[in-house]
Design a protein around this motif. Sequence first.
Motif, PDB file in Angstrom:
ATOM      1  N   ILE A  14      62.148 -24.869  97.993  1.00  0.00           N
ATOM      2  CA  ILE A  14      62.383 -23.440  98.211  1.00  0.00           C
ATOM      3  C   ILE A  14      61.153 -22.639  97.791  1.00  0.00           C
ATOM      4  N   SER A  15      60.507 -23.046  96.710  1.00  0.00           N
ATOM      5  CA  SER A  15      59.300 -22.326  96.262  1.00  0.00           C
ATOM      6  C   SER A  15      58.172 -22.471  97.273  1.00  0.00           C
ATOM      7  N   TRP A  16      58.054 -23.653  97.930  1.00  0.00           N
ATOM      8  CA  TRP A  16      57.061 -23.799  99.000  1.00  0.00           C
ATOM      9  C   TRP A  16      57.367 -22.825 100.136  1.00  0.00           C
ATOM     10  N   SER A  17      58.636 -22.715 100.498  1.00  0.00           N
ATOM     11  CA  SER A  17      59.027 -21.791 101.571  1.00  0.00           C
ATOM     12  C   SER A  17      58.733 -20.346 101.174  1.00  0.00           C
ATOM     13  N   LEU A  18      58.950 -20.027  99.898  1.00  0.00           N
ATOM     14  CA  LEU A  18      58.641 -18.679  99.414  1.00  0.00           C
ATOM     15  C   LEU A  18      57.148 -18.377  99.554  1.00  0.00           C
ATOM     16  N   PHE A  19      56.319 -19.372  99.258  1.00  0.00           N
ATOM     17  CA  PHE A  19      54.872 -19.172  99.378  1.00  0.00           C
ATOM     18  C   PHE A  19      54.483 -18.895 100.826  1.00  0.00           C
ATOM     19  N   TYR A  20      54.973 -19.723 101.739  1.00  0.00           N
ATOM     20  CA  TYR A  20      54.654 -19.514 103.145  1.00  0.00           C
ATOM     21  C   TYR A  20      55.227 -18.197 103.658  1.00  0.00           C
ATOM     22  N   PHE A  21      56.410 -17.839 103.177  1.00  0.00           N
ATOM     23  CA  PHE A  21      57.018 -16.555 103.555  1.00  0.00           C
ATOM     24  C   PHE A  21      56.117 -15.397 103.128  1.00  0.00           C
ATOM     25  N   SER A  22      55.588 -15.491 101.914  1.00  0.00           N
ATOM     26  CA  SER A  22      54.735 -14.403 101.403  1.00  0.00           C
ATOM     27  C   SER A  22      53.415 -14.314 102.154  1.00  0.00           C
ATOM     28  N   GLN A  23      52.973 -15.425 102.743  1.00  0.00           N
ATOM     29  CA  GLN A  23      51.700 -15.442 103.455  1.00  0.00           C
ATOM     30  C   GLN A  23      51.838 -15.128 104.954  1.00  0.00           C
ATOM     31  N   SER A  24      53.077 -14.891 105.397  1.00  0.00           N
ATOM     32  CA  SER A  24      53.319 -14.696 106.833  1.00  0.00           C
ATOM     33  C   SER A  24      53.137 -13.263 107.287  1.00  0.00           C
ATOM     34  N   PHE A  25      52.907 -12.341 106.357  1.00  0.00           N
ATOM     35  CA  PHE A  25      52.798 -10.927 106.713  1.00  0.00           C
ATOM     36  C   PHE A  25      51.350 -10.545 107.034  1.00  0.00           C
ATOM     37  N   GLN A  26      50.711 -11.327 107.874  1.00  0.00           N
ATOM     38  CA  GLN A  26      49.332 -11.013 108.260  1.00  0.00           C
ATOM     39  C   GLN A  26      49.053 -11.549 109.656  1.00  0.00           C
ATOM     40  N   GLN A  27      48.174 -10.872 110.348  1.00  0.00           N
ATOM     41  CA  GLN A  27      47.827 -11.240 111.713  1.00  0.00           C
ATOM     42  C   GLN A  27      46.300 -11.403 111.815  1.00  0.00           C
ATOM     43  N   PRO A  28      45.791 -12.560 112.214  1.00  0.00           N
ATOM     44  CA  PRO A  28      46.536 -13.771 112.534  1.00  0.00           C
ATOM     45  C   PRO A  28      47.025 -14.479 111.267  1.00  0.00           C
ATOM     46  N   LEU A  29      47.916 -15.432 111.454  1.00  0.00           N
ATOM     47  CA  LEU A  29      48.434 -16.193 110.319  1.00  0.00           C
ATOM     48  C   LEU A  29      47.293 -16.965 109.648  1.00  0.00           C
ATOM     49  N   PRO A  30      47.340 -17.118 108.330  1.00  0.00           N
ATOM     50  CA  PRO A  30      46.214 -17.744 107.607  1.00  0.00           C
ATOM     51  C   PRO A  30      45.961 -19.195 107.986  1.00  0.00           C
TER      52      PRO A  30
END
Length: 738
Positions: free
Chosen positions: A166-182
Amino acid sequence: MPKNSKAVKRELDDDVTESVRDLLSNEDACDDSFKKSSLIVDSPEGEGKECDVEEGASDGEEEERPAWNSKLQYILAQVGFSVGLGNVWRFPYLCQKNGGGAYLVPYLILLILIGIPLFFLELAVGQRIRRGSIGVWNYISPRLGGIGFASCVVCFFVALYYNVIISWSLFYFSQSFQQPLPWHECPLVKNKTSTYVVPECEKSSATTYYWYREALDISNNISEGGGLNWKMTVCLLAAWSMVCLAMIKGIQSSGKVMYFSSLFPYVVLICFLVRALQLKGSIDGIRHMFTPKLEIMLEAKVWREAATQVFFALGLGFGGVIAFSSYNKRDNNCHFDAVLVSFINFFTSVLATLVVFAVLGFKANIMNSKCVALNTNKIVALLGSDIDQSLIPHHINLTQVSQVTAEDYHQMIQIIKGVKEDEYPKLGLESCSIEDELNQAVQGTGLAFIAFTEAMTHFPASPFWSVMFFLMLINLGLGSMFGTIEGILTPLIDTFKVRKEFLTVGCCVLAFSIGLLFVQRSGNYFVTMFDDYSATLPLLIVVVLENVAIAWFYGIDKFFEDLKDMLGFTPYRFYYYMWKYITPILLLLLLCASFIQLTMIPPSYSAWIQEEAVEKTLHFPPWGIAVCISLVVMAMMPVPVVFCLRYFNIIDENTSGLSTVAYKKGRVIKESPRPEDDDDASLIHGKTPSEAPSPMPGKSIYRKQSGGGGTEVDTAPNGRYGIGYLMAGMPDMPESDL
């Protein structure tokens, strides 16, 4: 109700008198807490008579067990617990690996033979006895009381690493608010003279590099600890904080969260399916998925993996199912619940499989187009030297490589291969097949954090879909975590009577502290270790013992009478034969197959080698093998320990011990028999209904405060005389003997 002093003098019916005498005879005359008490006797006419046994009785406040606010909330809790990450990233992989659509046949058969009967059994015992796993199995048989403790240990092991995911998913979730994706493209390294792509990323792919280097910063093997990854440490703290806040008030708080955490994943899956079906290549993925390979169905491995998936998909043996059902009303139709939740779980797996392969079909189409373009350029470079211009069909224009389709490329390849059969391997041309792309089976973190993230980078509005996907993973994980933590807290609270708030916070703090092991640079390897060894064998053994305890120790006939008493109807005879014969045999076969598989294959893990940018299978070092064995041993240790303590009377079966639930005086778990019921005393061991002392049909006797002395009565094991009357503080009546 006003006291009626003449009620003591009133002559009771013989059966009622015998029941009251049996009740009073079990009390300790020297116990002050029992010196003042009263009985309430409900007569057939409905008039309640309160009888003073000792004068001056004072009422004690009776502790009520929490209950679900609604049936919907309870169903959502069970669905949230059973539907987890495995439905999204394990079931599609097994489906693809084991015959496509044909895999659904053995899965459905084993769901009916193993899944639904065992799920129904756990729901029924939790609802009947209204205690967590420790209390339930100690009640069924004191010598098997270790089953409940083993379930708690396994739940704790699973919770440790499950929340890391779940913590891995939280990290990716937090990094998804950017365009383009990292993780959209490989990072560049600039120096004074040149700019170049990071070698590790160039050798693999952007999403693979981001997962292993940016997110995990993984070491080359499990022996290289490498220190804590601070980004994942913060995410793990956030994950445990969410679990703690949701669970701190028990089902009153977690039940409300279930409305969102259980329903939101379905919204996301349906949105993904609709969007994916509009993308080029999605139908290819679904067609590949459901093309049956019937010959694979004959392999024993397919049936073993289907049985294992059924077993874990429903969350059997964890104690979460028992804990949730223990908060139900006693007359709830748990058979309907078992069938409903099982099939919701199955259809969720099928829906997730459709989504995964529609998206992977789109990704395969993209990768195939890149492959065609790359190899067409190779053909253009070889023209005039190794490949003659006459071999190229006239309708194919190689001056515009981007216009060359996959069909055109395959036509060229067939011609070149036919003419230059011996020299063809030296040309270095690839086949570029969508089928080959789809046959690259991925599961687990490889599917969620590499393959799926890569596919989403090609979606229009990719950040939106990335946010939705990882928010779905977080909710799927939290729903399962709530059930897992409930499988730990409920038995301990029932047993040791500690405050839920303190125990919840203490459990989460302890789990976070131990969980730091999984957020160091080598933490992913420990997640693999715990996933492979902490749950598989122990849970299988737990469920085998559960089935045997009900069918052979407690008695399948008595259990059927209890079910009739609860449900108002006798369950199908199908369950009788399943619980007594078929399911135990299938579980033993599955246990033996799993044990053989674990012992035949040396413990190993997949390690990421930074210099080569590839995954390699490495064997665990000797200390790692010792940890693997220790996980299995620690999980199962409570079963033989409790059995030996009971068997050798180190903890007397007729005295209360640590596993005894201290009930409030006057707590009644068995409702009064109805006049039309024949199973008046189905839980009274050792006597038939006609022999067992019990209140007359239609009457109920409730204990406000136990009291009074009496002659010593030899009580039979498992509560021959005490089934309707649970009296705390009595040293000769543990919970397991009631």
